[in-house]
Design an enzyme around this catalytic site. Structure first.
Site, PDB file in Angstrom:
ATOM      1  N   ARG A 161       7.137  -3.987  12.070  1.00  8.17           N
ATOM      2  CA  ARG A 161       7.050  -5.422  11.806  1.00  8.17           C
ATOM      3  C   ARG A 161       8.447  -5.887  11.408  1.00  8.17           C
ATOM      4  O   ARG A 161       9.210  -5.135  10.796  1.00  8.17           O
ATOM      5  CB  ARG A 161       6.065  -5.716  10.688  1.00  8.17           C
ATOM      6  N   LYS A 185       2.138  -3.364   5.145  1.00  9.38           N
ATOM      7  CA  LYS A 185       1.218  -4.279   4.483  1.00  9.38           C
ATOM      8  C   LYS A 185       0.387  -3.543   3.438  1.00  9.38           C
ATOM      9  O   LYS A 185       0.027  -2.386   3.613  1.00  9.38           O
ATOM     10  CB  LYS A 185       0.285  -4.931   5.517  1.00  9.38           C
ATOM     11  N   HIS A 263       8.495 -10.146  17.170  1.00  9.87           N
ATOM     12  CA  HIS A 263       7.103  -9.734  17.355  1.00  9.87           C
ATOM     13  C   HIS A 263       6.814  -9.389  18.809  1.00  9.87           C
ATOM     14  O   HIS A 263       6.019  -8.491  19.103  1.00  9.87           O
ATOM     15  CB  HIS A 263       6.167 -10.844  16.873  1.00  9.87           C
ATOM     16  N   ARG A 266       7.860  -5.945  19.325  1.00  9.01           N
ATOM     17  CA  ARG A 266       6.850  -5.033  18.758  1.00  9.01           C
ATOM     18  C   ARG A 266       5.715  -4.854  19.762  1.00  9.01           C
ATOM     19  O   ARG A 266       5.211  -3.748  19.965  1.00  9.01           O
ATOM     20  CB  ARG A 266       6.349  -5.609  17.430  1.00  9.01           C
ATOM     21  N   HIS A 289      -1.596  -0.433  11.896  1.00  7.47           N
ATOM     22  CA  HIS A 289      -2.827  -1.215  11.933  1.00  7.47           C
ATOM     23  C   HIS A 289      -3.937  -0.488  11.174  1.00  7.47           C
ATOM     24  O   HIS A 289      -4.184   0.702  11.419  1.00  7.47           O
ATOM     25  CB  HIS A 289      -3.290  -1.435  13.373  1.00  7.47           C
ATOM     26  N   TYR A 298      -3.803  -4.513  23.088  1.00 11.87           N
ATOM     27  CA  TYR A 298      -2.737  -4.089  23.985  1.00 11.87           C
ATOM     28  C   TYR A 298      -3.249  -3.365  25.231  1.00 11.87           C
ATOM     29  O   TYR A 298      -2.488  -3.137  26.164  1.00 11.87           O
ATOM     30  CB  TYR A 298      -1.768  -3.148  23.256  1.00 11.87           C
TER      31      TYR A 298
END
Length: 319
Positions: A161, A185, A263, A266, A289, A298
């Protein structure tokens, strides 16, 4: 409840909870703060507050967002903020009921991510390397070019990220490092491998920053703990600055600026790995994730590859 706290006070308590218990980062907290401030201002105009708003009042707010031209994704995000807020107020016994519990939000079709081709990424990497090696460039311009090339190589090699990328510690540039520890995160850590190109780009950039040290070390960024230091408040390069540099590089590479962002790169990292046969669970881990459904978006890029596998490898394909 007699004399309930103000909306501002409740928002502050809610954000403190998110930070302390869920490890929410600054960007997440800022987004919640903006959404709940807008909701509070709407309630104030009609004589209500968080403490006394009913379900119909919340529906009126969602309708107001729609009338203001908010996209369904933005409306859904505001609804999510309200749901989290009222669950918090219910748990803290500030509310006796949850007025957001039965609300339904707008249906959202999940959009496919923008993806650059392998050739597009290669063009950008080639152009960035050319700029970093330009002999006619001034020392400061060459250093900025080396930084951009390093950022690009590391981003495409790892799929970090952008917030994780710009906040990499200086220790990540150790020449013999094969993996880096990334804090993502929720303050969760994960190991991400580096390839030879990204390690070399970091080494070259770090060597250039060392060579650029000033005699007054207090004025030098070379002593910073960050790999990509800055004189700004955070101490490291901002996401916005990197995004601007990346768009300029895209134009210099013959690509449209609107199609390129950190992004998007990414996305390219994940899509290109899957296209070349990587396992979805591995890509999920690399991207950080929590839920694999986030990674599954994806898989659209491998549709043609799956078709060709069936066509070429199925035992009865030729019959």
């Amino acid at each position: 409840m007699r004399n309930p706290p103000s909306d501002a006070k409740l928002t502050g308590l809610f954000l403190d909870m998110l930070a302390a218990e869920q490890g929410a980062g600054p960007n997440t907290l800022d987004a919640y703060h903006r959404d709940l401030t807008d909701f509070s201002e709407f309630l104030g105009r009609i004589g209500h507050s968080f403490a006394d708003a009913e379900t119909q009042t919340l529906r009126d707010y969602l309708a107001d967002l729609d009338s203001r031209g908010f996209k369904s994704t933005s409306v859904a995000r505001r609804l999510s903020a309200m749901r989290h807020l009222y669950r918090f107020l219910l748990n803290e016994r500030i509310r006796a009921e949850d007025p957001a519990a039965i609300l339904s939000g707008p249906k959202r079709g999940r959009g496919l991510p923008k993806v650059l081709s392998i050739a597009d990424v290669d063009r950008m990497l080639t152009r960035a390397k050319e700029l970093s090696e330009a002999e006619e460039a001034s020392p400061s311009k060459r250093l900025r070019s080396l930084r951009l090339y390093c950022l690009l190589e590391v981003l495409y090699a790892t799929g970090l990220r952008v917030s994780e990328l710009v906040a990499l510690p200086r220790s990540a540039a150790k020449r013999d490092a094969r993996m880096i520890v990334v804090r993502g995160k929720g303050n969760k850590e994960r190991l991400v491998p580096l390839n030879e190109a990204s390690r070399q780009a970091m080494a070259d950039y770090l060597a250039a920053t060392e060579a650029a040290k000033t005699e007054k070390k207090k004025d030098s960024l070379a002593a910073s703990k960050w790999l990509f230091p800055s004189f700004g408040e955070s101490g490291h390069l901002t996401r916005q600055h990197f995004a601007r540099d990346l768009k300029e590089l895209a134009v210099a590479s013959g690509l449209q600026a609107r199609l390129v962002s950190p992004h998007v790169l990414r996305h390219a990292f994940a899509s290109h790995l899957l296209h070349n046969g990587a396992d979805l669970r591995i890509v999920q881990t690399l991207l950080g994730h929590t839920d694999i459904s986030t990674t599954q978006i994806y898989t659209h890029v491998v549709e043609e590859r799956l078709k060709s596998l069936v066509r070429d490898l199925h035992p009865l394909a030729e019959k």
